[in-house]
Write a protein that holds these residues in place. Structure first.
Motif, PDB file in Angstrom:
ATOM      1  N   UNK A 195     -54.837 -44.711 -81.506  1.00  0.00           N
ATOM      2  CA  UNK A 195     -54.180 -44.745 -80.203  1.00  0.00           C
ATOM      3  C   UNK A 195     -54.903 -43.959 -79.127  1.00  0.00           C
ATOM      4  N   UNK A 196     -54.221 -43.845 -77.980  1.00  0.00           N
ATOM      5  CA  UNK A 196     -54.835 -43.202 -76.825  1.00  0.00           C
ATOM      6  C   UNK A 196     -55.045 -41.707 -77.114  1.00  0.00           C
ATOM      7  N   UNK A 197     -56.135 -41.182 -76.591  1.00  0.00           N
ATOM      8  CA  UNK A 197     -56.534 -39.811 -76.881  1.00  0.00           C
ATOM      9  C   UNK A 197     -55.762 -38.843 -75.983  1.00  0.00           C
ATOM     10  N   UNK A 198     -54.488 -38.664 -76.312  1.00  0.00           N
ATOM     11  CA  UNK A 198     -53.646 -37.795 -75.477  1.00  0.00           C
ATOM     12  C   UNK A 198     -54.128 -36.348 -75.525  1.00  0.00           C
ATOM     13  N   UNK A 440     -62.701 -44.083 -56.600  1.00  0.00           N
ATOM     14  CA  UNK A 440     -61.488 -44.858 -56.874  1.00  0.00           C
ATOM     15  C   UNK A 440     -60.723 -44.324 -58.097  1.00  0.00           C
ATOM     16  N   UNK A 451     -46.694 -40.730 -63.344  1.00  0.00           N
ATOM     17  CA  UNK A 451     -45.968 -41.250 -64.511  1.00  0.00           C
ATOM     18  C   UNK A 451     -45.448 -40.121 -65.388  1.00  0.00           C
TER      19      UNK A 451
ATOM     20  N   UNK B 177     -60.196 -52.204 -64.035  1.00  0.00           N
ATOM     21  CA  UNK B 177     -58.763 -51.988 -64.264  1.00  0.00           C
ATOM     22  C   UNK B 177     -58.012 -53.322 -64.279  1.00  0.00           C
ATOM     23  N   UNK B 181     -59.774 -53.637 -59.948  1.00  0.00           N
ATOM     24  CA  UNK B 181     -60.521 -52.537 -59.349  1.00  0.00           C
ATOM     25  C   UNK B 181     -61.565 -52.010 -60.336  1.00  0.00           C
ATOM     26  N   UNK B 201     -59.784 -41.222 -72.258  1.00  0.00           N
ATOM     27  CA  UNK B 201     -58.579 -42.062 -72.282  1.00  0.00           C
ATOM     28  C   UNK B 201     -58.963 -43.518 -72.530  1.00  0.00           C
ATOM     29  N   UNK B 205     -59.093 -47.049 -76.350  1.00  0.00           N
ATOM     30  CA  UNK B 205     -57.894 -47.727 -75.846  1.00  0.00           C
ATOM     31  C   UNK B 205     -57.920 -49.221 -76.159  1.00  0.00           C
ATOM     32  N   UNK B 208     -56.844 -52.214 -73.920  1.00  0.00           N
ATOM     33  CA  UNK B 208     -55.468 -52.361 -73.427  1.00  0.00           C
ATOM     34  C   UNK B 208     -55.226 -51.656 -72.098  1.00  0.00           C
ATOM     35  N   UNK B 209     -56.170 -50.806 -71.668  1.00  0.00           N
ATOM     36  CA  UNK B 209     -55.984 -50.075 -70.407  1.00  0.00           C
ATOM     37  C   UNK B 209     -57.000 -50.494 -69.347  1.00  0.00           C
ATOM     38  N   UNK B 445     -47.866 -42.780 -74.657  1.00  0.00           N
ATOM     39  CA  UNK B 445     -48.868 -43.851 -74.667  1.00  0.00           C
ATOM     40  C   UNK B 445     -48.314 -45.107 -73.977  1.00  0.00           C
ATOM     41  N   UNK B 447     -46.007 -45.284 -71.747  1.00  0.00           N
ATOM     42  CA  UNK B 447     -45.859 -45.052 -70.301  1.00  0.00           C
ATOM     43  C   UNK B 447     -47.204 -45.209 -69.594  1.00  0.00           C
ATOM     44  N   UNK B 448     -48.257 -44.712 -70.228  1.00  0.00           N
ATOM     45  CA  UNK B 448     -49.589 -44.853 -69.625  1.00  0.00           C
ATOM     46  C   UNK B 448     -49.989 -46.327 -69.575  1.00  0.00           C
ATOM     47  N   UNK B 449     -49.724 -47.037 -70.658  1.00  0.00           N
ATOM     48  CA  UNK B 449     -50.027 -48.475 -70.678  1.00  0.00           C
ATOM     49  C   UNK B 449     -49.279 -49.198 -69.553  1.00  0.00           C
ATOM     50  N   UNK B 451     -48.230 -48.013 -66.789  1.00  0.00           N
ATOM     51  CA  UNK B 451     -48.745 -47.600 -65.482  1.00  0.00           C
ATOM     52  C   UNK B 451     -50.066 -48.295 -65.159  1.00  0.00           C
ATOM     53  N   UNK B 452     -50.949 -48.354 -66.143  1.00  0.00           N
ATOM     54  CA  UNK B 452     -52.291 -48.888 -65.859  1.00  0.00           C
ATOM     55  C   UNK B 452     -52.342 -50.410 -66.000  1.00  0.00           C
TER      56      UNK B 452
END
Lengths: 466, 466
Positions: A195-198, A440, A451, B177, B181, B201, B205, B208-209, B445, B447-449, B451-452
Motif C-alpha cells: 500500500x501507500x507509503x504513509x 504544480x 484531506x 495526475x 496535470x 507516495x 501506489x 492508482x494515484x 489510504x 482518503x488519499x486515493x 482526493x487524488x
C-alpha cells in the motif's frame, strides 16, 4: 476550505477547561512556559501558544487532539524546540503539545536491528540506552533533538552520507490524526510493498498532517573500527573538489564535513580546538573493519592530498574523536559566537554534488557582496551545506539583506537541480521557497493537507498554504 | 464517493473517438492486444481492457488521461506486464495505457550517480545503456520489468539487502495526475526536507494515484571486485540460521538468497545447473574492494560452516556468476516447470529477520499439510521470501486450498511484526491482506486515493477500496 482554523473565545475557554480537566497541572497557560514553547533556535520571531499541554501517552495525545478538533483549536507538536525554520511557532495561537514526557524506549530488538521509542526520546538518550547492545542510531542533527521532532522534520546530520536520513531510517510510526484517531504505519519488516507509503508521508510533514507519537527505527552495529581525520585546504574550492572526488570514487565515508575558514575560526574559539588553523577544513570519519577503515582512509587521504590538503591530523582515540565531533555539532553555537548578540538566520540547501563547488563559490561571493557575516558548514558528501547568516533582527536593513541572500541561494540551488532545504525543513521560513521548488506539485501537497486536516488545526501556517 | 467510475456506452464511444484521433494506430481495440494487456504473470484471471493506448511522451499521457477523465474511463498503466498480483487487469474495463514506447534514457549524470529515464525503459536496457560509464542500477526483480512498473510497485529483488528497494533509489518522478496535470516530485538532490514526500507516495501506489512517466534514479559504481558463492545445507532451518547470523554480524552482503530443495530441483532442471545438489541452498554475492570482498566472504563462509554448510562452490568469473544469477532470476519459471500446465500462485511476505526461521518452518509444514506443491525462494537477507504455489486454476478445491494457505501465511507474517507483501505489491490479490495489516490506516489510504483520483479512474479496483 477555510485558510485559518475558525474559533472564538468561548470555544477556547471550553476547550481549555476540558484540557485542564484531562491533564491537571500538565496543562498550563503560564507565561514562562508559553514563551519557552513559542520559538525554535533561529531568527524567527516567537509566536506564543495560548497554552501548553504535556502529554504522557499516545492515548492522551489522541484525547487532547479530539478536544482541540471539537473546538477548532490549533495544535503545535513540540519536542525540545531545536528546529530552525520556525516549526514550533504558534502563529495562530492554540496549544503547544509537548511530547517531552513521552520519553520511554519501548522495545529494543537487537537481533533485528530495530528499536521502538516514544516521540520524546532524544537521540543522545537513545544512544545511551543502546550502549550495552553494541548498536547505535546514527542520525545526528547538531542539537540533541527528540526522535519525534527528527521524524517530523526528516532530519539528517553528519552520518547521512553513509546511513541515510530519517527518510531511510524510520520503519514505522504511530500517528494521531487530526480527528484524534490513532493509526500505525509501516512496521518492523525491512521492506514492504503493502500500500501507500504513509510512513514517509508523515516523516517530514512537520506536524501538519498528524502528531507522531511513536517511532520504529533501524539500528546499526557499532563498527569494529572507526577513525577520524582532519585536514585543511588553501581554498574552499579545493576542499569541495576533494569531497566530490571522494564520493565519485565510491569511498564509503561515514562522515565528510566542510567548515569554511570563518566557521573554523568560530569553532577554534568556542570549542577550544587548539592546533587547527582557521582555514577551510574537512572532517572525515571512516567506519568498518580494521582493514576496511585503513583502506578507505588511505584512498580518501590520497584524493585530499591531490587537491592540496595539508596538516593531516588523525583522531583514533574515542576521546579525541568525540572532542572533534562535539566541536562539529557545536558549529551552530560557535558560529553565533562570532558576533555576540547577533541572531542566527541559518539556511540550508542541497544540490547534486557536481554542482556543489559552483554553488558554494557563488554563495560566498554573494555573501561578500551583501556585506554579511555568514560562516558555511556542510554535510558536503550529500551536496548539503548551511549558511549561517549572523544578523541583528532589530536592523530592518540587515534582515532585508539576509532575506534577499536567502532567496538567491534557494533559487541558485533549485536551478542546479537541487532543493531549497536539505534537512532543516520548511516551517514558516521556507513556504515560498517550497512553492517555488514544487511548482504544480504544491497543489497536491495542499490537497493532502486539506484531506487529512480539514479544520487546519495541525501546526497551521506551516509548510503549505491551504 | 462512487465505488466505480460511472460511464456509459456513449461516453466510451466519444472517448475512444478522441483517443483514436489523438493516437492514430497507436490506439487499438484489437483482441490480441487487449488480451496481452489484460493480465500479469501469475494466477489471476485476465480482465481485458476495452482498448489499448500506446503513449510516446508525458505530454501525450496527459492528453490521454484528460480525455479519459472527461468521460470517466478507467486508465490502467502498463509496462511489460510482469506483475504478480493482477496489477494490470482491467477489472472495470477502460483502457490499458502502455508506456512501453517511452523507452528513452533521458540523462545520465555519471558524476552525480543519477539517471533520468522514461517509464518504459527496462532494467536490463538501462544497465546496457550504462555499460560504458562504470555505473549500474542494482534493483532487479526477476523479470526484465520497466523502471516505471518497478517504481509503481516499489519493486526490489536480490540486491535490496545492500542497495535498498525502489523506495530508497528513486530520487524524483514525473507524474500525470488523474485530471491530466503534470507534476514533478523530488529532484536530483540526494536528500531534501522540502515538504511532503510525494515521491515515495507515488512509488508503490501501483498506478492508482497517478501515472509515472519519468523517473530519476540513484546509480552505483560497479564494484572493484565481485565474488559469488553457493553452498548447501542439511535443512532450510540451518540455511536460515546462517542468513540471520550473517545479517546480525553486519556483513555487508550484496545478495544472500535462499532456495529450498524443491526450488533447487526446479532450477537444476530448468537452468541446467549441473553439479549442484537438490538441497536447501544459499546463493551469496559480495561487492567491494578486492580485500573487502575477501574479508566479507571469509566471514560469511565461517558462519555458514558453523551452521553445517557444505559443498562450497565459488563463482568469480563473470560468466559463471551470470549463469548462477540468471538461474536465480529464472527461479519463477523453474518453479513453474515442476508441474507442467500448472499456474503459479506466487505470494510473498517479509518478516523481521529474527522471525524468519520460524515463519518459513511453519509455512513449509502448512504447505505439506495442505498437500500443495510450492517451492520457496527468498531474498532472505531482508526477511523476505516467496511461496510459489503451483495450482490448477480449473480446480476449485486446489484454488481454495491455495487461498486459505495464502491467508494463513499473511496472518502469520503480520503476527510476527511483518508485512503481507515484501515486494510483489497489493494489486487485486492482496487488498484484504493490506486492509488487515493496515488497520485504521487503510482509511487514510482511501482518503488519499479519493482526493487524488475523485472519479476513481486510475487503475480502479486495486490496492484500496474507495
Amino acid at each position: 476550505m477555510a485558510e485559518t482554523a475558525t474559533r472564538n473565545q468561548p470555544d477556547q475557554t471550553r476547550a481549555f477547561a476540558a484540557l485542564c480537566q484531562l491533564l491537571g497541572d500538565r496543562f498550563t497557560t503560564a507565561e514562562a512556559l508559553r514563551e519557552q514553547h513559542g520559538r525554535g533556535e533561529a531568527y524567527h520571531a516567537p509566536h506564543l501558544p495560548d497554552a501548553v499541554a504535556f502529554a504522557e501517552s499516545t492515548e492522551e495525545v489522541s484525547r487532547i487532539v479530539r478536544i482541540c478538533a471539537e473546538h477548532a483549536i490549533p495544535v503545535v507538536p513540540f519536542g525540545v524546540g531545536t528546529s530552525l525554520e520556525g516549526h514550533v511557532a504558534a502563529v495562530r495561537g492554540g496549544i503547544s503539545l509537548d511530547l517531552g514526557h513521552m520519553s520511554r524506549v519501548l522495545a529494543v530488538h537487537a537481533e533485528d536491528l530495530d528499536v521502538t521509542v516514544e516521540a520524546g526520546v532524544t537521540r543522545k538518550q537513545l544512544n545511551a540506552h543502546l550502549r550495552d547492545t553494541g548498536l547505535f542510531f546514527p542520525i545526528d542533527p547538531g542539537a540533541d533533538a527528540t526522535i519525534g521532532g527528527m521524524a517530523a522534520t526528516r532530519a539528517s546530520g553528519t552520518n547521512a552520507v553513509r546511513y541515510g536520513t530519517m527518510r531511510e531510517n524510520v520503519l514505522g510510526l504511530t500517528v494521531v490524526l487530526a480527528d484524534g484517531r490513532i493509526i500505525r504505519t509501516g512496521g518492523r519488516a525491512r521492506k514492504s510493498a503493502a500500500g501507500y507509503d504513509l510512513t514517509r508521508l508523515f516523516v517530514g510533514s512537520e506536524g501538519t498532517l498528524g502528531v507522531i507519537t511513536e517511532i520504529t527505527l533501524k539500528l546499526y552495529g557499532i563498527p569494529e573500527a572507526i577513525s577520524a581525520a582532519v585536514c585543511s585546504f588553501g581554498s574552499v574550492d579545493d576542499a569541495v573538489r576533494a569531497v566530490i572526488q571522494t564520493i565519485q570514487a565510491g569511498i564509503p565515508v561515514a562522515r565528510i564535513e566542510l567548515l569554511d575558514e570563518l566557521q573554523m575560526q568560530g569553532c577554534i574559539q568556542y570549542s577550544k580546538l587548539e592546533g587547527y588553523p582557521a582555514a577551510p577544513t574537512l572532517f572525515y570519519e571512516f567506519h568498518g573493519s580494521e582493514a576496511g577503515v585503513k583502506e578507505q582512509a588511505e584512498q580518501a587521504m590520497a584524493i585530499a592530498e591531490d587537491c592540496g590538503a595539508e596538516g593531516f591530523q588523525w583522531a583514533t582515540r574515542p576521546e579525541d574523536r568525540n572532542r572533534l565531533w562535539q566541536a562539529r555539532h557545536d558549529a551552530y553555537y560557535a558560529g553565533l559566537s562570532l558576533r555576540p548578540g547577533a541572531k542566527s538566520w541559518v539556511t540550508d540547501v542541497c544540490v547534486p554534488i557536481s554542482a556543489l563547488a559552483e554553488c558554494i563559490h557563488a554563495t560566498r561571493e554573494d555573501v561578500a557582496q551583501a556585506g554579511l557575516l555568514a560562516p558555511i558548514v556542510g554535510h558536503v558528501g550529500d551536496g548539503n551545506f548551511h549558511l549561517q547568516m549572523l544578523v541583528d533582527p532589530a536592523s530592518p536593513e540587515e534582515m532585508a539583506k539576509a532575506a534577499a541572500l536567502n532567496k538567491r541561494l534557494v533559487r541558485r540551488a533549485i536551478a542546479m537541480g537541487g532543493t531549497c532545504t536539505g534537512e532543516h525543513g520548511v516551517g514558516m521560513g521556507k513556504m515560498d521557497s517550497l512553492a517555488e521548488e514544487a511548482g504544480e506539485a504544491i497543489e497536491v501537497m495542499a490537497a493532502i493537507k486539506r484531506t487529512l486536516d480539514p479544520l487546519n488545526i495541525l501546526n497551521p501556517g506551516k509548510v503549505v498554504r491551504v
